[in-house]
Design an enzyme around this catalytic site. Structure first.
Site, PDB file in Angstrom:
ATOM      1  N   ASP A 135       0.725  -1.577  -0.049  1.00 28.59           N
ATOM      2  CA  ASP A 135       0.173  -0.093  -0.024  1.00 28.59           C
ATOM      3  C   ASP A 135       0.851   1.102   0.373  1.00 28.59           C
ATOM      4  OD1 ASP A 135      -2.478   1.536   0.165  1.00 28.59           O
ATOM      5  OD2 ASP A 135      -2.609   0.992   2.130  1.00 28.59           O
ATOM      6  N   ASN A 184     -10.782  -2.485  -6.644  1.00 28.13           N
ATOM      7  CA  ASN A 184      -9.896  -1.529  -6.771  1.00 28.13           C
ATOM      8  C   ASN A 184     -10.975  -0.962  -8.614  1.00 28.13           C
ATOM      9  OD1 ASN A 184      -6.815  -3.398  -6.080  1.00 28.13           O
ATOM     10  ND2 ASN A 184      -7.586  -1.010  -5.486  1.00 28.13           N
ATOM     11  N   ARG A 224     -11.247   2.086  -9.134  1.00 27.20           N
ATOM     12  CA  ARG A 224     -10.342   3.623  -8.962  1.00 27.20           C
ATOM     13  C   ARG A 224     -10.830   3.767 -10.511  1.00 27.20           C
ATOM     14  NH1 ARG A 224      -5.306   2.543  -6.523  1.00 27.20           N
ATOM     15  NH2 ARG A 224      -6.102   1.379  -4.619  1.00 27.20           N
TER      16      ARG A 224
HETATM   17  C1  FPP Z   1      -1.802   0.388  -3.381  1.00 25.22           C
HETATM   18  O1  FPP Z   1      -1.245   1.866  -3.872  1.00 25.22           O
HETATM   19  C2  FPP Z   1      -1.559  -0.607  -4.517  1.00 25.22           C
HETATM   20  C3  FPP Z   1      -2.338  -1.258  -5.307  1.00 25.22           C
HETATM   21  C4  FPP Z   1      -3.436  -0.928  -5.659  1.00 25.22           C
HETATM   22  C5  FPP Z   1      -1.360  -2.905  -5.149  1.00 25.22           C
HETATM   23  C6  FPP Z   1      -0.434  -2.929  -5.861  1.00 25.22           C
HETATM   24  C7  FPP Z   1       0.034  -2.626  -7.268  1.00 25.22           C
HETATM   25  C8  FPP Z   1       1.346  -2.843  -7.053  1.00 25.22           C
HETATM   26  C9  FPP Z   1       2.434  -2.476  -6.766  1.00 25.22           C
HETATM   27  C10 FPP Z   1       2.011  -1.583  -8.710  1.00 25.22           C
HETATM   28  C11 FPP Z   1       2.196  -2.984 -10.208  1.00 25.22           C
HETATM   29  C12 FPP Z   1       1.817  -4.151  -9.752  1.00 25.22           C
HETATM   30  C13 FPP Z   1       2.305  -4.781 -10.367  1.00 25.22           C
HETATM   31  C14 FPP Z   1       2.151  -6.801  -9.620  1.00 25.22           C
HETATM   32  C15 FPP Z   1       2.406  -4.879 -11.442  1.00 25.22           C
HETATM   33  P1  FPP Z   1      -2.461   2.747  -3.905  1.00 25.22           P
HETATM   34  O2  FPP Z   1      -2.835   3.774  -4.440  1.00 25.22           O
HETATM   35  O3  FPP Z   1      -3.595   2.351  -2.990  1.00 25.22           O
HETATM   36  O4  FPP Z   1      -1.571   3.412  -2.690  1.00 25.22           O
HETATM   37  P2  FPP Z   1      -2.202   5.090  -1.458  1.00 25.22           P
HETATM   38  O5  FPP Z   1      -3.200   4.056  -0.839  1.00 25.22           O
HETATM   39  O6  FPP Z   1      -1.153   6.083  -0.941  1.00 25.22           O
HETATM   40  O7  FPP Z   1      -3.387   5.794  -3.257  1.00 25.22           O
END
Ligand code: FPP
Length: 227
Positions: free
Chosen positions: A14, A63, A66
């Site tokens: 996250d 998700n 989004r």
């Molecule tokens: C959370 O960050 C992350 C995700 C949506 C899932 C993890 C995704 C990755 C590591 C990207 C690449 C993945 C692959 C498998 C290529 P967030 O967007 O929720 O962060 P925030 O809470 O700060 O907005």
């Protein structure tokens, strides 16, 4: 003094969006950097003597809410990244697996996923399991429905066996970015896990920090309800 063995690790990755925002970048840049972190952490797990599986929450059933451009970006990134990672999986001796309903993805992405699974199936250092279009309540409900449709009794053991995950219980669960919640991740499999929450944003998370957490885990007293 306890000495817990760590076999099954799970991570809620996250903080990609906040990492990008802090730098004045668009959110997708955070996802790109987050993908690099996945590689570093997988290398750590492959080299670790006892870790057998690492399950990473990459895309939840929620998700999809989004903005479309971000969902589309994540899908394209996953496809591109998996193709590029094949060499890395071979180098680390890592097998690639998934949990979640990948039938919700495009046929092209499903094909890439199947192909990488097939080409890494023989690796034994670690199994990296990406949770993709994953929701734990749905996973449990579907497993119960399958048992019921076969006329089988639903018990703790039969339901546990039916859950379509390549492991049983998670030993250690880590969530980055300071949030302290489960977000519908592996609810069944986390029943007796040790939890660690770190304020570090996922793109800044390192094998070094994970190693510190693993050291603390090894020395925690796990009683599983006993004394
Ligand atoms: C959370 O960050 C992350 C995700 C949506 C899932 C993890 C995704 C990755 C590591 C990207 C690449 C993945 C692959 C498998 C290529 P967030 O967007 O929720 O962060 P925030 O809470 O700060 O907005």
């Amino acid at each position: 003094m306890s000495n817990n063995i760590l076999k099954n690790l799970a991570i809620i990755m996250d903080g990609n969006g906040r990492w990008a925002k802090e730098r004045g970048l668009i959110r997708t840049k955070g996802h790109e950097k987050g993908a690099d972190t996945i590689r570093d952490i997988t290398e750590y797990c492959a080299e670790h003597e006892t870790i057998e599986t690492v399950t990473l929450y990459a895309f939840s059933t929620e998700n999809w809410k989004r903005p479309k451009y971000e969902v589309d970006f994540l899908m394209r990134l996953l496809d591109r990244w998996l193709k590029k990672e094949l060499e890395t999986y071979h180098r680390f001796g890592a097998r690639f697996e998934t949990v979640g309903d990948i039938e919700g993805f495009s046929p092209k992405l499903q094909k890439t996923i199947a192909s990488i699974k097939e080409q890494t199936a023989h690796h034994t250092n670690v199994t990296q399991i990406l949770a993709l279009n994953y929701g734990s309540r749905e996973e449990i409900a579907k497993a119960a429905t399958r048992l019921a449709s076969r006329g089988e009794e639903i018990t703790e053991n039969s339901l546990g066996d039916e859950l379509n995950t390549p492991y049983t219980d998670i030993d250690l669960m880590v969530r980055t970015s300071g949030e302290q919640r489960l977000s519908n991740f592996l609810l069944w499999q986390l029943s007796y896990s040790e939890f660690f929450f770190t304020p570090t944003l996922w793109p800044d998370f390192t094998p070094h920090e994970l190693d510190d957490i693993v050291d603390q885990y090894v020395n925690r007293n796990r009683r599983f309800g006993g004394l």
